[in-house]
Design a protein around this motif. Structure first.
Motif, mmCIF file in Angstrom:
data_model
loop_
_atom_site.group_PDB
_atom_site.id
_atom_site.type_symbol
_atom_site.label_atom_id
_atom_site.label_comp_id
_atom_site.label_asym_id
_atom_site.label_seq_id
_atom_site.Cartn_x
_atom_site.Cartn_y
_atom_site.Cartn_z
ATOM 1 N N MET A 160 5.511 -17.794 -3.660
ATOM 2 C CA MET A 160 4.507 -17.043 -2.905
ATOM 3 C C MET A 160 5.153 -15.945 -2.060
ATOM 4 O O MET A 160 4.560 -14.894 -1.868
ATOM 5 N N LEU A 161 6.362 -16.170 -1.571
ATOM 6 C CA LEU A 161 7.066 -15.083 -0.879
ATOM 7 C C LEU A 161 7.321 -13.923 -1.827
ATOM 8 O O LEU A 161 7.151 -12.749 -1.463
ATOM 9 N N THR A 162 7.715 -14.231 -3.050
ATOM 10 C CA THR A 162 7.898 -13.188 -4.053
ATOM 11 C C THR A 162 6.570 -12.508 -4.358
ATOM 12 O O THR A 162 6.503 -11.276 -4.501
ATOM 13 N N GLY A 163 5.506 -13.293 -4.440
ATOM 14 C CA GLY A 163 4.182 -12.728 -4.691
ATOM 15 C C GLY A 163 3.714 -11.807 -3.578
ATOM 16 O O GLY A 163 3.074 -10.788 -3.839
ATOM 17 N N ILE A 164 4.044 -12.154 -2.336
ATOM 18 C CA ILE A 164 3.669 -11.296 -1.211
ATOM 19 C C ILE A 164 4.379 -9.957 -1.300
ATOM 20 O O ILE A 164 3.778 -8.898 -1.071
ATOM 21 N N VAL A 165 5.645 -9.977 -1.667
ATOM 22 C CA VAL A 165 6.397 -8.722 -1.818
ATOM 23 C C VAL A 165 5.786 -7.872 -2.925
ATOM 24 O O VAL A 165 5.611 -6.649 -2.761
ATOM 25 N N VAL A 166 5.435 -8.489 -4.037
ATOM 26 C CA VAL A 166 4.813 -7.744 -5.144
ATOM 27 C C VAL A 166 3.450 -7.204 -4.717
ATOM 28 O O VAL A 166 3.103 -6.055 -5.023
ATOM 29 N N ALA A 167 2.669 -8.008 -3.990
ATOM 30 C CA ALA A 167 1.343 -7.567 -3.547
ATOM 31 C C ALA A 167 1.432 -6.379 -2.599
ATOM 32 O O ALA A 167 0.632 -5.438 -2.696
ATOM 33 N N VAL A 168 2.403 -6.400 -1.701
ATOM 34 C CA VAL A 168 2.580 -5.260 -0.789
ATOM 35 C C VAL A 168 2.982 -4.015 -1.565
ATOM 36 O O VAL A 168 2.492 -2.909 -1.288
ATOM 37 N N SER A 169 3.845 -4.186 -2.561
ATOM 38 C CA SER A 169 4.257 -3.037 -3.376
ATOM 39 C C SER A 169 3.089 -2.463 -4.171
ATOM 40 O O SER A 169 2.916 -1.238 -4.240
ATOM 41 N N ILE A 170 2.281 -3.318 -4.759
ATOM 42 C CA ILE A 170 1.117 -2.863 -5.525
ATOM 43 C C ILE A 170 0.113 -2.174 -4.609
ATOM 44 O O ILE A 170 -0.494 -1.159 -4.972
ATOM 45 N N THR A 171 -0.055 -2.709 -3.389
ATOM 46 C CA THR A 171 -0.975 -2.086 -2.431
ATOM 47 C C THR A 171 -0.490 -0.699 -2.039
ATOM 48 O O THR A 171 -1.289 0.249 -1.977
ATOM 49 N N ALA A 172 0.799 -0.570 -1.789
ATOM 50 C CA ALA A 172 1.352 0.749 -1.439
ATOM 51 C C ALA A 172 1.170 1.730 -2.594
ATOM 52 O O ALA A 172 0.806 2.899 -2.374
ATOM 53 N N PHE A 173 1.402 1.270 -3.820
ATOM 54 C CA PHE A 173 1.225 2.134 -4.979
ATOM 55 C C PHE A 173 -0.236 2.540 -5.155
ATOM 56 O O PHE A 173 -0.538 3.714 -5.433
ATOM 57 N N ALA A 174 -1.150 1.591 -4.977
ATOM 58 C CA ALA A 174 -2.579 1.893 -5.111
ATOM 59 C C ALA A 174 -3.036 2.868 -4.031
ATOM 60 O O ALA A 174 -3.835 3.780 -4.295
ATOM 61 N N LEU A 175 -2.535 2.698 -2.815
ATOM 62 C CA LEU A 175 -2.894 3.643 -1.747
ATOM 63 C C LEU A 175 -2.326 5.035 -2.019
ATOM 64 O O LEU A 175 -2.988 6.044 -1.740
ATOM 65 N N ALA A 176 -1.117 5.098 -2.570
ATOM 66 C CA ALA A 176 -0.540 6.400 -2.924
ATOM 67 C C ALA A 176 -1.373 7.078 -4.015
ATOM 68 O O ALA A 176 -1.619 8.299 -3.958
ATOM 69 N N LEU A 177 -1.822 6.313 -5.003
ATOM 70 C CA LEU A 177 -2.686 6.884 -6.039
ATOM 71 C C LEU A 177 -4.022 7.340 -5.466
ATOM 72 O O LEU A 177 -4.563 8.373 -5.878
ATOM 73 N N THR A 178 -4.533 6.593 -4.491
ATOM 74 C CA THR A 178 -5.788 6.971 -3.845
ATOM 75 C C THR A 178 -5.635 8.289 -3.097
ATOM 76 O O THR A 178 -6.527 9.145 -3.136
ATOM 77 N N VAL A 179 -4.500 8.465 -2.429
ATOM 78 C CA VAL A 179 -4.237 9.730 -1.727
ATOM 79 C C VAL A 179 -4.177 10.879 -2.727
ATOM 80 O O VAL A 179 -4.754 11.958 -2.497
ATOM 81 N N LYS A 180 -3.508 10.675 -3.847
ATOM 82 C CA LYS A 180 -3.428 11.722 -4.872
ATOM 83 C C LYS A 180 -4.809 12.030 -5.472
ATOM 84 O O LYS A 180 -5.125 13.197 -5.732
ATOM 85 N N LEU A 181 -5.619 11.002 -5.683
ATOM 86 C CA LEU A 181 -6.976 11.240 -6.179
ATOM 87 C C LEU A 181 -7.808 12.012 -5.167
ATOM 88 O O LEU A 181 -8.600 12.890 -5.536
ATOM 89 N N HIS A 182 -7.636 11.700 -3.888
ATOM 90 C CA HIS A 182 -8.367 12.429 -2.849
ATOM 91 C C HIS A 182 -7.928 13.886 -2.796
ATOM 92 O O HIS A 182 -8.752 14.786 -2.601
ATOM 93 N N GLU A 183 -6.645 14.134 -2.970
ATOM 94 C CA GLU A 183 -6.157 15.516 -2.992
ATOM 95 C C GLU A 183 -6.703 16.279 -4.199
ATOM 96 O O GLU A 183 -7.021 17.463 -4.094
#
Length: 120
Positions: free
Chosen positions: A81-104
């Motif tokens: 689950m610690l590994t899963g938390i790290v992956v989840a944070v990374s996926i969230t950061a990537f999804a937010l970055a894609l959201t910023v690019k879509l907004h631009e």
């Protein structure tokens, strides 16, 4: 019905997963979809950690007296689950970055408006 109140961590995890799933399905806003995905991740973490924990046993840290293999909680679910938390944070950061690019690119983060702009 008795098992529902005994297994309250698992019940909470299932309710959280349902809330996240409904949020993911019903909202067109990308930020709300990311929040729903994070709620689902948290529910899965809660479920697995609650399944890995056993009342009356200790964390697998040997200090003075070794209690044998049955005196400790299995550390593997917690490590996973610690590994899963790290992956989840990374996926969230990537999804937010894609959201910023879509907004631009489109000027909105609503999926139906983005699809409408793409069709034109």
């Amino acid at each position: 019905m008795d098992k529902l109140f005994v297994n309250y961590f698992e019940t909470a995890a299932i309710i959280l997963f349902g809330v996240g799933f409904v949020t993911l399905l019903l909202h067109n806003n990308l930020i709300k979809k990311i929040i729903g995905m994070n709620i689902m991740d948290t529910a899965i973490f809660l479920f697995f950690i609650s399944k890995g924990f056993i009342f009356g046993k200790e964390a697998p840290i040997v200090s003075d007296v070794h209690k044998g293999t049955y005196g400790y909680v299995n550390p593997v679910p917690t490590a996973l689950m610690l590994t899963g938390i790290v992956v989840a944070v990374s996926i969230t950061a990537f999804a937010l970055a894609l959201t910023v690019k879509l907004h631009e690119e489109y000027g909105t983060i609503e999926l139906d408006e983005i699809m409408k702009i793409r069709r034109e």
